[in-house]
Design a protein around this motif. Structure first.
Motif, PDB file in Angstrom:
ATOM      1  N   LEU B 219       0.841  -1.202   0.000  1.00 60.82           N
ATOM      2  CA  LEU B 219       0.000   0.000   0.000  1.00 60.82           C
ATOM      3  C   LEU B 219       0.876   1.252   0.000  1.00 60.82           C
ATOM      4  N   VAL B 220       1.925   1.224   0.833  1.00 61.59           N
ATOM      5  CA  VAL B 220       2.819   2.390   0.891  1.00 61.59           C
ATOM      6  C   VAL B 220       3.468   2.605  -0.476  1.00 61.59           C
ATOM      7  N   ILE B 223       0.938   4.168  -2.835  1.00 63.77           N
ATOM      8  CA  ILE B 223       0.670   5.587  -2.569  1.00 63.77           C
ATOM      9  C   ILE B 223       1.882   6.428  -2.964  1.00 63.77           C
ATOM     10  N   LEU B 224       3.085   5.927  -2.659  1.00 70.05           N
ATOM     11  CA  LEU B 224       4.285   6.668  -3.064  1.00 70.05           C
ATOM     12  C   LEU B 224       4.333   6.814  -4.582  1.00 70.05           C
TER      13      LEU B 224
END
Lengths: 177, 451
Positions: B219-220, B223-224
């Motif tokens: 997820l990170v 999003i990044l």
């Protein structure tokens, strides 16, 4: 989760599909999966383990808004205060459109750093931390399902599920936590 | 998994998970080869040239350069924009291609991101060295100060640029490091010396491959990637505004932001091809960076080359159509004036040369791709030179007209910046995996992967 038995039972695999099926069945049978350790992300494992969707997305939004607000407040303060106002052709001191680039950049900066820091904190990661590995090859080519062994009588039931789904090896170990 | 009857496989040679780890870790686990030493030493010597020439500039001042009152920007900003442009491919590949679900990015994103970071370091060095007083390089940062307080001017694109470049550099670095963590953990668990174990353990941050962590990690990363995509577009847009918001004929054009972004992607892919056509052979990674990858990158080069070519022609048309005398002269002067040679180098390298990639032969012949990627790099350097120098050197009044001739110091800094770039790149190849192992393992065709 607290249990009276501090043992783990590990099923070691090399096929993500078998791991998915095994995880699903271990969970269906009501055993407590500690974690699944994989060298690469397996899609669908979160559902099989019953992991909730991460709320890091909300955190990202909050960080983005913090960055946005900080940028706007900073620039308004600096060009609106009693300090030297830069008079450029008598134009107004509050130039909102000109603030967009810096606002945008700071929102991104805050989101990226905030997100990654939050990720490290919730995942309990830190520089130099020694990991507790179930198997030395779990970051290479083996996938390990670790199940908390609540009582020794469960051993056979769990290891049967593991073996039926093609585990290469089933092993017991002390839970280190 | 990634299987389709009509697509070529992304990883050739029927690799297993174990093979992937072994192949990718080989260059950093074995003794350094003779080739690596030669490359590293040559780069380090060129880096020494950079250190020498930059120190001389900082000690003596920019009077050591060939600048004059009319041409106040030349090699310095040309090199800056050139390196920033190259620094765009990495994030483009890992962010935009991730959002577009282009799986072929996975073999090349790691080295392209490394390239991004090193290129931005080179670019930043030019910003600092071109300041007349580099010891006050912190002035564009809005810090409380004793001048009254005199804050920075947030209307200035140069200040936006400071924020854009520093955000871009730090976010790219974080993105790159995050992607490296699982692979660093793999190397840690394979390490056989204490020193290696300690170092890789330090940077692996206790990564154990837990599915819960992977879940958050993905997820990170997503999003990044999502925020890096507008970031990468914004950075070169803002770089272009350094020019576009001025009143210099030849700079004052609204087409600049998209045109600069296309140019950045073009030059970035040019440099990725330069590095990977060689790197895949030297590091024996032909099965990971396949001809299919080169083919796809050539297509991107051709597309973005045509886009910048279209922008060159559009600029000409708009200059003619605008009816502004100065604008029209600036463009006629570009194509026929004393710097016409630079203009035609730019045109032929950027617009005409990449058109050969319409043919299958050109896209599937590595030596030819390499030659063309060098041509693209040269062409994109000249693009910036043309924009900056030809727009400046003939000012509004003829008494201010001047010519610009670079000095040996400027040439040394330009050449030396390649030394800086390649020294860092050689260190990267030696100590970090150049291909993202965990992503590659996830896209291996299912049946071949396990044993």
């Amino acid at each position: 989760m607290k249990n009276n038995n501090s043992k783990l039972i590990l099923g070691i695999y090399d096929d993500p599909d078998k791991v998915l099926a095994a995880t699903r069945n271990v969970r269906k049978a009501g055993f407590d999966i500690k974690d699944v350790y994989t060298p690469f992300p397996i899609h669908g494992i979160d559902k099989a383990m019953g992991i909730q969707r991460s709320r890091l997305g909300i955190a990202a939004f909050i960080f983005a808004m913090t960055g946005l607000l900080s940028a706007v407040v900073m620039m308004v303060y600096m060009s609106w205060g009693d300090d030297w106002n830069i008079n450029i052709g008598g134009k107004p001191n509050l130039h909102i459109p000109n603030y967009i680039p810096v606002t945008f950049e700071l929102s991104i900066l805050f989101t990226a750093f905030g997100m990654v820091a939050t990720f490290f904190i919730v995942s309990k990661m830190a520089h130099g931390k020694n990991p507790t590995l179930m198997d030395i090859r779990q970051t290479d080519d083996r996938i390990v399902i670790a199940v908390n062994l609540q009582s020794d009588s469960d051993h056979k039931a769990i290891s049967d599920i593991f073996v039926n789904h093609g585990a290469l090896e089933v092993r017991e170990r002390e839970s280190s936590i | 998994m990634y299987e389709s009857p009509i697509r070529e496989v992304l990883v050739e040679g029927g690799k297993t998970y174990t093979d992937v780890s072994n192949d990718i870790c080989r260059p950093l686990e074995n003794k350094a080869t003779k080739g690596w030493w030669i490359g590293f030493i040559v780069s380090a010597l060129v880096l020494a040239l950079w250190i020498g020439a930059t120190t001389y500039t900082l000690m003596t001042g920019i009077g050591t350069w060939g600048l004059n009152k009319t041409v106040g920007w030349a090699f310095d900003i040309t090199n800056f924009v050139f390196w920033v442009g190259i620094g765009h491919a990495g994030t483009l590949i890992s962010a935009i291609l991730l959002l577009f679900r282009q799986k072929w990015r996975m073999s090349i994103n790691r080295s392209a991101e490394a390239m991004t970071i090193f290129a931005v370091i080179c670019a930043a060095s030019f910003i600092v060295s071109h300041m007349g007083r580099p010891w006050v390089a912190y002035w564009p940062i809005p810090l409380p100060n004793a001048f009254g307080s005199l804050w920075v001017n947030f209307n200035s694109p140069l200040v936006w640029d400071v924020f854009a470049i520093s955000t871009y550099f730090s976010v790219s670095l974080v993105f790159w490091y995050l992607g490296l963590i699982p692979d660093i953990a793999t190397i840690r668990d394979r390490a056989n010396t204490r020193m290696r174990k300690f170092m890789y353990n330090f940077f692996a941050m206790g990564w154990d491959g837990s599915a819960r962590t992977w879940n958050r990690y993905e997820l990170v990363s997503l999003i990044l990637a999502g925020i890096s995509t507008p970031l990468v577009l914004s950075v070169h847009s803002i770089v272009s505004m350094d020019f576009a918001t001025s009143v210099i004929p030849g700079w004052h054009t609204t087409i600049f932001p998209p045109y600069f972004v296309a140019g950045a992607i073009f030059s970035g892919f040019g440099m990725v091809l330069t590095l990977l056509v060689i790197g895949r052979v030297v590091l024996k990674q032909e099965e990971y960076i396949t001809m299919g990858h080169l083919d796809a990158m050539c297509k991107v080069v051709m597309l973005t080359g045509s886009m910048v070519g279209l922008a060159y022609i559009t600029e000409f048309f708009i200059a003619a159509y605008s009816g502004v005398e100065y604008e029209q002269y600036a463009f006629i002067n570009r194509a026929t004036g004393p710097y016409a040679w630079a203009y035609w180098i730019m045109m032929s390298c950027n617009l005409i040369a990449p058109q050969v990639f319409w043919t299958k032969w050109a896209r599937s012949t590595p030596w030819f791709i390499f030659v063309l990627s060098i041509i693209v790099n040269i062409g994109m350097w000249f693009e910036r030179f043309v924009i900056i120098v030809t727009s400046l050197h003939r000012d509004y009044i003829t008494s201010s007209w001047a010519m610009y001739t670079p000095t040996w110091v400027e040439f040394s800094i330009l050449l030396g910046s390649f030394g800086l770039f390649f020294t860092l790149y050689f260190l990267f190849v030696r100590y970090l995996p150049t291909i993202n192992m965990s992503e590659i393992k996830a896209i291996l065709p299912k049946k071949q992967a396990q044993h």
